[in-house]
Design an enzyme around this catalytic site. Structure first.
Site, mmCIF file in Angstrom:
data_model
loop_
_atom_site.group_PDB
_atom_site.id
_atom_site.type_symbol
_atom_site.label_atom_id
_atom_site.label_comp_id
_atom_site.label_asym_id
_atom_site.label_seq_id
_atom_site.Cartn_x
_atom_site.Cartn_y
_atom_site.Cartn_z
ATOM 1 N N ALA A 1 0.975 -1.055 0.037
ATOM 2 C CA ALA A 1 -0.211 0.058 0.350
ATOM 3 C C ALA A 1 0.841 1.372 0.162
ATOM 4 O O ALA A 1 2.009 1.047 -0.031
ATOM 5 C CB ALA A 1 -0.717 -0.289 1.319
ATOM 6 N N GLY B 1 0.244 -5.556 1.118
ATOM 7 C CA GLY B 1 -1.116 -5.583 0.567
ATOM 8 C C GLY B 1 -1.275 -5.715 -0.759
ATOM 9 O O GLY B 1 -2.506 -6.895 -0.930
ATOM 10 N N GLU C 1 -2.157 -9.699 -0.173
ATOM 11 C CA GLU C 1 -3.219 -9.397 0.965
ATOM 12 C C GLU C 1 -4.245 -9.994 -0.422
ATOM 13 O O GLU C 1 -5.568 -10.832 -0.710
ATOM 14 C CB GLU C 1 -3.884 -8.771 1.829
ATOM 15 C CG GLU C 1 -3.050 -8.989 2.459
ATOM 16 C CD GLU C 1 -2.472 -8.015 4.234
ATOM 17 O OE1 GLU C 1 -2.892 -8.204 5.490
ATOM 18 O OE2 GLU C 1 -2.644 -6.601 3.951
ATOM 19 N N GLU D 1 5.376 -6.395 6.833
ATOM 20 C CA GLU D 1 4.592 -5.240 7.573
ATOM 21 C C GLU D 1 5.397 -5.058 8.717
ATOM 22 O O GLU D 1 5.808 -3.858 9.739
ATOM 23 C CB GLU D 1 3.491 -5.054 7.751
ATOM 24 C CG GLU D 1 2.246 -4.911 6.959
ATOM 25 C CD GLU D 1 1.930 -6.039 5.979
ATOM 26 O OE1 GLU D 1 1.196 -6.009 5.357
ATOM 27 O OE2 GLU D 1 2.454 -7.214 6.156
#
Length: 295
Positions: free
Chosen positions: A103, A146, A149, A169
């Site tokens: 992200a 992300g 994900e 992360e």
């Protein structure tokens, strides 16, 4: 969590960035779809019957970093394909360097706990997982944070042979927040998921296939073509029955074995109320190709 844009980290630590000039072979025929002036994605149809929808993330300079506008555009495109009777499967892909490297950190770094709660941050990133039709992630390059994900939100993941997956992360002081600790654990088991989440390490496409995160590894320049073939195969079946089958498989993640078996049995029984079940079985007995009507 779809929350990490690691372009600097990647370039500083990974000198061997994937380079290829042709990831969209000339043999693939694309067909334009009327789209709503998307800024960060491209939307096309492909396949001989134009029955495979393709959503391509298009922020190449940012390694397809997932900003809110990009995610809103993905959700809009998924919804349109989901409601298009001519589309039987949806492909989500990126470019040769990155599916999505995470992200956009600059967009989220000043968020507070209060603002996250107030705005229900990341809730709207789940649109892909809500699609009724089968979704295929075609991953080349980096699928980190992300990016990993949203790939896991898809029903099937195909990867190019140079793809990299990970949930890094932890390296910037947070944790996955869009399914990274949940879908990853269900896909590959506790020990390996814990290792990836706690270390932030990346894994190759071959290792991702070995541990069950993805279905297939193909040469990078053949990835999209293979995903389209898969989408066409799925689209050749009854969309109604495909949607029931998808929902039944997903139940395995959300219920106990006995509850899942009961649900599967009831859905199997329910298919006998459809015209497509009658057509499919009749065609088999009569040794001909079925003509499904989605009813």
């Amino acid at each position: 969590m779809a929350t990490i844009h690691f372009s600097r980290i990647l370039f500083n630590r990974s000198p061997h960035i994937v380079k290829s000039a042709k990831y969209f072979p000339s043999s693939i025929k694309f067909y334009s779809v009327q789209a709503s002036n998307y800024e960060f994605i491209k939307v096309e149809k492909s396949g001989e019957k134009k029955n495979v929808g393709i959503i391509t993330l298009n922020r190449p300079k940012a390694l397809n970093a997932l900003c809110n506008k990009l995610m809103n555009e993905i959700n809009d495109a998924v919804s349109k394909f989901d409601n298009d009777e001519n589309v039987g499967a949806i492909i989500l892909t990126g470019n040769e360097r990155a599916f999505a490297a995470g992200a956009d950190i600059k967009e989220m770094m000043n968020n507070t706990f209060a603002s996250n709660i107030r705005e229900n941050f990341l809730e709207h990133w789940n649109g892909i997982a809500k699609a009724k039709k089968p979704t295929i992630a075609a991953v080349n390059g980096y699928a980190l944070g992300g990016g990993c994900e949203i790939a896991m939100m898809c029903d099937i993941i195909y990867a190019g042979d140079k793809a990299k997956f990970g949930q890094p992360e932890i390296a910037i002081g947070t944790i996955p927040g869009a399914g990274g600790t949940q879908r990853l654990t269900r896909a590959i088991g506790k020990s390996k998921a814990m290792e990836l989440v706690l270390t932030g390490n990346q894994i190759t496409a071959d290792e991702a296939e070995k541990i069950g995160l993805i279905s297939k590894v193909v040469p990078a320049d053949q990835l999209l073509n293979e995903a389209i073939k898969l989408g066409e195969k799925i689209s050749s079946h009854s969309q109604l029955i495909v949607s029931i089958a998808k929902e039944s498989v997903n139940k395995a993640y959300e219920t106990t074995l006995q509850e899942g078996l009961s649900y599967e049995r009831r859905m199997f029984q329910a298919t006998f109320s459809t015209k497509d079940q009658k057509e499919g079985m009749s065609a088999f007995v009569e040794k001909r190709a079925p003509k499904f009507t989605k009813e």
